[in-house]
Motif scaffolding. Structure first.
Motif, PDB file in Angstrom:
ATOM      1  N   UNK A 178      30.294 -90.962  17.426  1.00 47.64           N
ATOM      2  CA  UNK A 178      29.240 -91.724  18.479  1.00 47.64           C
ATOM      3  C   UNK A 178      28.563 -91.184  18.986  1.00 47.64           C
ATOM      4  N   UNK A 179      27.064 -90.580  18.913  1.00 49.91           N
ATOM      5  CA  UNK A 179      26.168 -89.578  19.973  1.00 49.91           C
ATOM      6  C   UNK A 179      24.717 -90.319  20.274  1.00 49.91           C
ATOM      7  N   UNK A 212      18.212 -92.223  21.082  1.00 51.84           N
ATOM      8  CA  UNK A 212      19.374 -93.109  19.778  1.00 51.84           C
ATOM      9  C   UNK A 212      20.476 -93.697  19.733  1.00 51.84           C
ATOM     10  N   UNK A 213      21.208 -93.484  19.911  1.00 53.47           N
ATOM     11  CA  UNK A 213      22.953 -93.815  19.220  1.00 53.47           C
ATOM     12  C   UNK A 213      23.594 -94.494  18.213  1.00 53.47           C
ATOM     13  N   UNK A 214      24.246 -93.918  17.504  1.00 53.47           N
ATOM     14  CA  UNK A 214      24.464 -93.308  16.251  1.00 53.47           C
ATOM     15  C   UNK A 214      25.742 -93.389  15.787  1.00 53.47           C
ATOM     16  N   UNK A 215      26.118 -93.983  15.176  1.00 49.10           N
ATOM     17  CA  UNK A 215      28.205 -94.097  14.902  1.00 49.10           C
ATOM     18  C   UNK A 215      28.089 -94.067  12.988  1.00 49.10           C
ATOM     19  N   UNK A 224      27.561 -97.185  11.331  1.00 47.15           N
ATOM     20  CA  UNK A 224      27.174 -98.711  12.203  1.00 47.15           C
ATOM     21  C   UNK A 224      25.169 -98.766  12.723  1.00 47.15           C
ATOM     22  N   UNK A 225      25.054-100.086  13.501  1.00 53.79           N
ATOM     23  CA  UNK A 225      23.333-100.697  13.494  1.00 53.79           C
ATOM     24  C   UNK A 225      23.414 -99.850  15.224  1.00 53.79           C
ATOM     25  N   UNK A 226      22.374 -99.066  14.637  1.00 51.52           N
ATOM     26  CA  UNK A 226      21.677 -98.181  15.825  1.00 51.52           C
ATOM     27  C   UNK A 226      21.195 -99.018  17.401  1.00 51.52           C
ATOM     28  N   UNK A 227      21.902 -97.699  17.785  1.00 53.23           N
ATOM     29  CA  UNK A 227      21.181 -99.143  19.266  1.00 53.23           C
ATOM     30  C   UNK A 227      20.091 -98.147  20.045  1.00 53.23           C
TER      31      UNK A 227
END
Length: 524
Positions: A178-179, A212-215, A224-227
């Motif tokens: 995740x980043x 934006x957080x991606x995983x 995963x669904x982005x935050x």
């Protein structure tokens, strides 16, 4: 015979109390749980009654899991300020000793107006106990010793040692990274040079950015669904976000914070628990990741400091590919508006969120796998077909699109599409506190999310007109008719339209059935 009145009362740590509560939640009888943990039924009842307090302490990570008493500090605001500073220092892997903490506590106490506060050894010990701090381990010394710089020998040493231990019990499907990344979502091609290298640590430009957080996992089978974190002065703009293709949050910086990351992490842990699955999550040591909540199904592994550029899969091309796809979508929208003589070429936050999510889901599995291979974390081989797919990116079409927009928008000749894609790579993605900010946050408490005003041009999610289900079905029919007049439309497109049509028809059928039942009951 021993005197029962002198029997020492047993004290339970926060971790032990949570285990008792979880045992009851698992379906065991309360009597059996009490016997298993050697407690009385009244003690068990007290634990269950106070479970909300326990969960809050775990969520906030404000009390160490071995802590047996949750009494607040005498100087609570000093304690909070010192702990906030400690979290920031801990995230940067800076060596912290007891004397350093005591000196910082005195400085912060003076800033808060306490002249009589004494940062004694006793205060330090109580501070450490309250927050579960072991000073000998605060710097993750093993990681620092293994990775002091970007030397290839050090990278190989980490691969050969630490990573083998981390991934030993996990398949590529269950190893995630995740980043976060920053995005100037309203950036136009002609402003690329002005944005290049801008960290955007606050001010008016904060309303033009998102974080934006991606995983994703190592096999590329699961993203995963982005935050996405934006900035909004009006919390009411969040009331309709359930329809967005991602999770959306807002704060005054449009940055990732410790609270937001921990909330995302606990939601992910809950999903893994429901799926009866255990995963390994690899993350860097940015300030938002430094104090994590208690997790049941996720093992967190920290990537060595100063080496994420060569070890973090998302940084090795996955996020870059997402941005490339996002910018190409943005160019198409700009070109469409230019062709229709529209003056407003900037996208709004709703459009940006939709395009970022669409770009993320469009990143190919082969791209994800290739970046994990490049990091050397999980050895996997691509098939020949995967290699051909990965090598056939449509660069020519994108370059033609860029050329058309660049001419129409008077973009300087020295700026190319790659510059446009990477213009926001240096954006700050998490908060780094200085002493004055520590004090401000301690005094302000929970009011930080209320910063900003609509007068400053705050960006919020626009209100969308309500569309009836009949109008939606009609739109699908119009789209199907339009596609029937086009040449060489892939069968998959018509298949997707059929799926949308079936979903809408189920909705309208259910609505009609429910309304008939309601009418029937009302006549009774």
């Amino acid at each position: 015979m021993a005197n029962k009145g002198n029997k020492k009362r047993r004290q339970f740590s926060l971790e032990e109390k949570m285990k008792v509560v979880e045992a009851v939640d698992s379906g065991k009888r309360k009597g059996d749980v009490a016997k298993e943990f050697g407690i009385t039924p009244s003690t068990l009842s007290t634990f269950l009654k106070d479970r909300a307090k326990f969960e809050e302490k775990v969520r906030e990570a404000s009390v160490g899991p071995q802590r047996k008493r949750m009494r607040n500090a005498l100087y609570d605001d000093i304690d909070k300020a010192v702990f906030a500073w400690f979290q920031e220092i801990h995230a940067k892997n800076i060596l912290v000793t007891g004397s350093v903490i005591r000196k910082k506590a005195l400085n912060l106490a003076n800033m808060l107006g306490y002249d009589n506060f004494q940062a004694s050894v006793g205060w330090l010990n109580r501070f450490r106990d309250r927050h579960g701090i072991a000073l000998k381990a605060v710097c993750r010394e093993d990681s620092d010793r293994l990775m002091n710089g970007l030397g290839i020998d050090k990278v190989n040493e980490w691969h050969a040692g630490e990573i083998i231990k981390l991934i030993a019990d996990y398949s590529p499907d269950d190893i995630f990274n995740a980043d976060e990344t920053g995005v100037f979502f309203q950036l136009l091609p002609q402003h690329t040079l002005a944005a290049k290298g801008d960290h955007c640590r606050g001010g008016k430009k904060a309303k033009q950015r998102l974080t934006a957080l991606f995983c994703c996992n190592a096999s590329g089978t699961e993203k995963m669904r982005p935050l996405i974190v934006g900035r909004s002065a009006n919390p009411q703009c969040l009331k309709n976000v359930h329809s967005l293709p991602c999770d959306y949050r807002a704060n005054q910086w449009a940055w990732m914070t410790q609270d937001l990351f921990n909330e995302w992490l606990m939601q992910m842990d809950a999903r893994m628990k429901q799926a009866e699955r255990r995963i390994l999550l690899l993350i860097d040591n940015c300030s938002a990741h430094n104090m994590l909540p208690r997790l049941e199904r996720i093992q967190v592994g920290y990537l060595p400091s100063n080496c994420t550029a060569v070890l973090q899969p998302l940084n090795l091309g996955i996020i870059h590919t997402m941005k490339r796809l996002y910018r190409s979508r943005l160019l198409k929208q700009i070109l469409l508006k230019l062709s229709s003589s529209e003056d407003q070429r900037k996208v709004n936050i709703k459009q940006a969120i939709d395009m970022i999510a669409a770009a993320w889901w469009s990143v190919k599995q082969s791209t994800v796998v290739r970046c994990w291979q490049k990091a050397g974390i999980v050895p996997m081989e691509l098939t020949d077909s995967d290699k051909e797919t990965a090598a056939s990116e449509p660069d020519t079409a994108i370059e033609k699109l860029w050329h058309s927009v660049a001419i129409a928008s008077c973009v300087p000749n020295e700026v190319n599409f790659q510059d446009f894609v990477t213009a926001d790579d240096d954006l700050t993605i998490s908060q780094e506190l200085i002493d004055t900010e520590v004090i401000q946050n301690t005094v302000a408490g929970e009011n930080t999310d209320e910063a900003g005003s609509e007068d400053e041009g705050e960006v919020s999610l626009p209100q969308q007109p309500k569309i009836t289900i009949t109008e939606a079905i009609s739109s699908v029919q119009k789209l199907r008719w339009f596609l029937s007049t086009c040449v060489d439309v892939p069968d998959a497109i018509f298949g997707q339209l059929n799926g949308i049509d079936e979903y809408l028809m189920r909705r309208v059928t259910q609505t009609l059935v429910d309304s008939k039942i309601t009418d029937f009951l009302q006549t009774k």
